[in-house]
Design a protein around this motif. Structure first.
Motif, short mmCIF file in Angstrom:
data_model
loop_
_atom_site.label_atom_id
_atom_site.label_comp_id
_atom_site.label_asym_id
_atom_site.label_seq_id
_atom_site.Cartn_x
_atom_site.Cartn_y
_atom_site.Cartn_z
N GLU A 227 0.83 -1.20 0.00
CA GLU A 227 0.00 0.00 0.00
C GLU A 227 0.87 1.26 0.00
O GLU A 227 0.61 2.21 -0.73
N LYS B 256 1.13 4.07 -2.93
CA LYS B 256 0.89 5.48 -2.61
C LYS B 256 2.09 6.34 -3.02
O LYS B 256 1.92 7.38 -3.67
N GLN C 243 2.27 9.15 -6.08
CA GLN C 243 2.66 10.53 -5.80
C GLN C 243 3.77 10.99 -6.74
O GLN C 243 3.75 12.12 -7.23
#
Length: 124
Positions: A110, A114, A118
């Motif tokens: 996860e 993420k 980004q």
């Protein structure tokens, strides 16, 4: 050399490559990563997943992954000192296990997703 010179042949087991290492890591008291060169060091995270304290050389990304707890300079003398200092103290062992639990949470799929998203967003 360390094993032979310190009469540890019945205590330390060097198993070599295993296609499925998890059953062995799960039963291990410690995990020693003696790499002179290391890429990501996923094996350290895998050991953390089994609450196995990790001793490592800090090569590659190991200082980031495993921090300085269990760090030694790659020599057999340094490893021996590190193991003697840390292995016989239940308080230090418990601290290393807790630190491993905390560190492994930095490297989840996860978090990887993420962080990657980004980076992509920063370029768009």
């Amino acid at each position: 050399k360390l094993k032979k010179n310190n009469n540890l042949k019945n205590i330390i087991k060097l198993l070599g490559y295993k296609k499925q290492p998890y059953p062995y890591i799960q039963k291990a008291d410690i995990f020693v990563l003696t790499s002179k060169y290391e890429g990501f060091g996923i094996t350290a995270i895998e050991a953390f997943n089994f609450d196995c304290p990790v001793f490592h050389t800090g090569k590659g990304s190991l200082k980031e992954i495993a921090n300085t707890n269990g760090l030694y300079d790659g020599t057999s003398e340094s490893l021996r000192t590190c193991l003697e200092k840390n292995l016989y103290s239940s308080a230090i062992r418990k601290e290393m296990i807790e630190q491993g639990r905390s560190l492994r949470n930095n490297f989840t799929w996860e978090n990887c997703h993420k962080d990657t998203m980004q980076i992509y967003k920063n370029f768009i």
